[in-house]
Design a protein around this motif. Structure first.
Motif, PDB file in Angstrom:
ATOM      1  N   ARG A 119     -51.856  48.817 -55.635  1.00 17.73           N
ATOM      2  CA  ARG A 119     -52.877  48.659 -54.618  1.00 17.73           C
ATOM      3  C   ARG A 119     -53.445  47.244 -54.688  1.00 17.73           C
ATOM      4  N   HIS A 122     -55.215  44.681 -48.864  1.00 17.80           N
ATOM      5  CA  HIS A 122     -54.303  44.744 -47.746  1.00 17.80           C
ATOM      6  C   HIS A 122     -54.762  43.818 -46.626  1.00 17.80           C
ATOM      7  N   ALA A 127     -54.212  47.715 -43.571  1.00 13.34           N
ATOM      8  CA  ALA A 127     -55.337  48.623 -43.789  1.00 13.34           C
ATOM      9  C   ALA A 127     -55.426  49.646 -42.670  1.00 13.34           C
ATOM     10  N   GLU A 130     -52.635  52.369 -43.032  1.00 13.10           N
ATOM     11  CA  GLU A 130     -52.746  53.340 -44.127  1.00 13.10           C
ATOM     12  C   GLU A 130     -53.569  54.535 -43.667  1.00 13.10           C
ATOM     13  N   GLU A 132     -55.643  58.166 -43.592  1.00 12.85           N
ATOM     14  CA  GLU A 132     -56.699  58.773 -44.399  1.00 12.85           C
ATOM     15  C   GLU A 132     -56.108  59.696 -45.458  1.00 12.85           C
ATOM     16  N   THR A 134     -53.258  59.343 -47.047  1.00 10.86           N
ATOM     17  CA  THR A 134     -52.762  58.529 -48.153  1.00 10.86           C
ATOM     18  C   THR A 134     -53.915  58.038 -49.017  1.00 10.86           C
ATOM     19  N   LYS A 135     -55.007  57.649 -48.373  1.00  8.25           N
ATOM     20  CA  LYS A 135     -56.177  57.177 -49.117  1.00  8.25           C
ATOM     21  C   LYS A 135     -56.726  58.268 -50.030  1.00  8.25           C
ATOM     22  N   ARG A 136     -56.783  59.485 -49.502  1.00  4.57           N
ATOM     23  CA  ARG A 136     -57.316  60.584 -50.314  1.00  4.57           C
ATOM     24  C   ARG A 136     -56.444  60.828 -51.545  1.00  4.57           C
ATOM     25  N   HIS A 138     -54.462  58.599 -53.037  1.00  4.00           N
ATOM     26  CA  HIS A 138     -54.661  57.454 -53.935  1.00  4.00           C
ATOM     27  C   HIS A 138     -55.941  57.617 -54.745  1.00  4.00           C
ATOM     28  N   GLU A 139     -57.007  57.982 -54.068  1.00  2.00           N
ATOM     29  CA  GLU A 139     -58.297  58.133 -54.743  1.00  2.00           C
ATOM     30  C   GLU A 139     -58.258  59.264 -55.771  1.00  2.00           C
TER      31      GLU A 139
END
Length: 201
Positions: A119, A122, A127, A130, A132, A134-136, A138-139
């Protein structure tokens, strides 16, 4: 498990420099992400990535008869180099901290827990692309224990079998299977806590 890089490596050994270039391109994204997960530094990850292929270029030590795939071999080298870099950086920081304390400076802040994902900052376009979902993921992954994050990343991002993961991480197959199982449960809990669902995977 099929190793798509072996033919490229054979071409390189037979004098075709393009074989090595294509081999680097084949493994670049996954291997950089893997290394970055340990060192959490883009420039250092790129340096280690280069060192991995320099070792392959000069030593040419991979042997097909060893029973390991070329991909497994490269990831083992990368992991060892990344762990060595972390130890070296820790020693350097300890020396720097001692010097700062002698001068009466405050202790530097502790670093955050490493993420297995590559990460970086970006571009605006990346950004936006990407999702939501995928973000969840990753987090949620970033909150797992390091050993769980490492094994789940290799399993689901690099598509490695548990047997191969065991070779790369120097664990037993049983340990890998247990980490995958516990990691998936922990990931599910983190996703639910963050408002996501297990389907996000």
């Amino acid at each position: 498990m099929q190793d798509n890089g072996i033919e490229l490596y054979r071409r390189f050994l037979n004098g075709d420099e393009r074989g090595l270039e294509e081999l680097i391109a084949l493994y670049q994204h996954g291997l950089l992400r893997f290394i970055y997960g340990y060192v959490q530094d883009v420039a250092l990850a790129e340096d280690i990535f280069t060192d991995v292929f320099l070792a392959l270029y000069y030593k040419r030590s991979f042997k097909e008869t060893d029973g390991a795939t070329l991909k497994t071999y490269l990831y083992k080298i990368a992991r060892n180099k990344a762990l060595n870099a972390i130890k070296k950086r820790k020693r350097q920081r300890e020396v720097s901290l001692d010097a700062l304390m002698e001068l009466g400076a405050e202790n530097p802040a502790k670093e955050g827990t490493p993420s297995l994902f590559y990460r970086v900052d970006h571009s605006p376009q990346n950004a936006l692309e990407e999702s939501e979902r995928t973000k969840r993921v990753h987090e949620a992954m970033s909150q797992l224990k390091p050993d769980q994050r490492e094994v789940l990343g290799l399993r689901f991002l690099e598509d490695m079998s548990p047997e191969t993961i065991a070779k790369v991480t120097k664990r037993t197959k049983k340990q890998v299977y247990n980490l995958i199982a516990r990691g998936k449960l922990a990931l599910k809990e983190k996703l639910l806590e963050g408002g996501g669902t297990y389907e996000d995977l």
